[in-house]
Design an enzyme around this catalytic site. Structure first.
Site, short mmCIF file in Angstrom:
data_model
loop_
_atom_site.label_atom_id
_atom_site.label_comp_id
_atom_site.label_asym_id
_atom_site.label_seq_id
_atom_site.Cartn_x
_atom_site.Cartn_y
_atom_site.Cartn_z
N CYS A 68 0.84 -1.21 0.00
CA CYS A 68 0.00 0.00 0.00
C CYS A 68 0.87 1.25 0.00
CB CYS A 68 -0.93 -0.01 1.21
SG CYS A 68 -1.97 1.45 1.25
N CYS A 78 -0.58 4.16 2.08
CA CYS A 78 -0.45 4.04 3.54
C CYS A 78 0.98 4.33 3.97
CB CYS A 78 -0.78 2.65 4.05
SG CYS A 78 -2.05 1.80 3.18
N ASP A 79 1.94 3.80 3.24
CA ASP A 79 3.31 3.76 3.74
C ASP A 79 4.29 4.65 2.97
OD1 ASP A 79 2.41 1.83 5.50
OD2 ASP A 79 2.85 0.19 4.12
#
Ligand code: NAP
Length: 351
Positions: A172, A175-176
């Site tokens: 992801c 997200c990261d």
């Protein structure tokens, strides 16, 4: 103690399909109860946190009704402050995935949808009322169920990929990708579809360079997305290549990857990178059903009637990506969510 009355309708899942189903069902006075998923590390790692896959994306440019524009005022008026705190501050133009999902959730709640932040671990569809088993314990009975549990990101299954998860390997980018370990560093994205291109384009904002690694000689992504990747000077595409191994050490995480040619397997290349992002498709979240609904060979729920959301069990309906390996769009998931609520309403009325 008296047995609690069964719920009329339980919706499992909290992506666009689940919330659209809930909004329609709530407006039809079915008093839906949504199990939106639990907030756990396991769900974070498998991409099954509440609000589904869209909560893991950045800008959403193709959901009808959200052209470019500044939504700040609208978000402030539509969402309670407590929910806005859970999102990144509004980025500026258009709507983001997390914003869209919070708005859908709020819309369902506004019409009386009740929400439980927990997973359903198993079901018993053998007789009615159906039984659902949440992870926090107990059993919930329901006359009718809509399954809208979506799909989760796939992994390659390499031991080195597993070893460096959370230490430079992710599925992801949104997200990261902004983590300090990836900033101004070269990164790799694996895959050739819209997700891979979207992730590469997103990561290129932070990274010094993005290597997009695809096993074929052309991208599967839509033309508009593919042309963005080709035009981005920070993205280098490696066609006919696969990720063979992630390299690094336990204290610093990922430091490089070994790529292998898919046409000449003896050819390998090493790239120095600080991160590896997988974008190689998804698997439907149907394991908890334990074979109680008919599934396709790829484990998607089968819709058993033409242009209806019925499943192989009467009174159980399916909506969104969990039953759709073909369109897989936010708007088509929301559409089948609406259909499933109407199908449920008619089934409850007429049996
Ligand atoms: P996808 O279209 O199924 O693409 C998956 C990619 O991963 C393919 O290029 C595939 O290669 C590759 N792949 C699969 N297994 C692999 C393996 N074991 N090793 C190496 N490569 C592997 O999935 P997606 O990109 O996640 O997109 C899913 C759906 O969401 C699509 O309908 C897409 O249009 C939609 N989507 C839309 C947007 C948008 O419009 N903004 C953004 C994201 C996703 P092959 O090409 O060789 O099969």
């Amino acid at each position: 103690m008296p047995t609690p009355t069964p719920e009329t309708l339980v919706i499992i899942g909290s992506g666009p399909a689940g919330w659209s189903a809930a909004t329609y069902a709530a407006r039809a006075q079915l008093k839906p109860l949504v199990y939106e998923g639990a907030i756990t590390e396991k769900n974070r790692m498998s991409g099954t946190l509440p609000l589904g896959q869209l909560a893991l994306t950045s800008e959403v440019e193709n959901y009808a009704g959200y052209p470019h524009g500044n939504l700040t005022g609208f978000l402030e008026s539509a969402l309670p402050a407590s929910r806005r705190e859970m999102m990144a501050p509004h980025a500026g133009e258009g709507v983001t995935g997390p914003e869209l999902m919070e708005l859908m959730r709020q819309q369902a709640v506004n019409f009386g949808t009740r929400v439980v932040t927990d997973d359903i671990l198993k079901v018993d569809f053998s007789k009615r009322p159906f039984k659902l088993y949440p992870s926090e314990g107990g059993v919930v009975e329901a006359q009718c169920v809509i399954v809208a549990t979506g799909a989760s990101a796939n992994w390659l299954g390499l031991p080195s990929e597993e070893h460096f998860k959370n230490r430079g390997v992710s599925a992801c980018a949104v997200c990261d990708g902004a983590l300090p370990r990836f900033r101004n560093k070269p990164l790799v994205v694996v895959g050739g579809g819209d997700s891979a291109v979207e992730e590469a384009t997103y990561l290129a904002k932070f990274a010094s360079k993005v290597h997009l690694v695809h096993r074929r000689e052309s991208l599967r992504a839509s033309k508009i997305m593919a042309s963005r990747a080709h035009a981005d000077p920070k993205i280098q595409i490696h066609f006919n290549s696969g990720l063979a191994e992630v390299l690094g050490d336990d204290s610093h995480g990922v430091s490089s990857v070994r790529l292998q040619s898919t046409t000449t397997p003896s050819q390998t290349t090493t790239l120095d990178v600080a991160g590896v992002f997988l974008a190689i498709g998804h698997t439907p979240n149907t394991e908890f059903l334990d074979g109680q609904l008919s599934l396709t060979p790829k484990k998607y729920i089968v819709w058993t009637q033409h242009f209806r959301t019925n499943t192989s069990v009467e009174g159980v309906f399916a909506a969104g990506d969990v039953a759709d390996d073909y369109y897989r769009q936010a708007i088509s998931a929301a559409g089948t969510g609406c259909m499933s609520a109407l199908d449920a309403e008619r089934w409850l009325a007429h049996g």
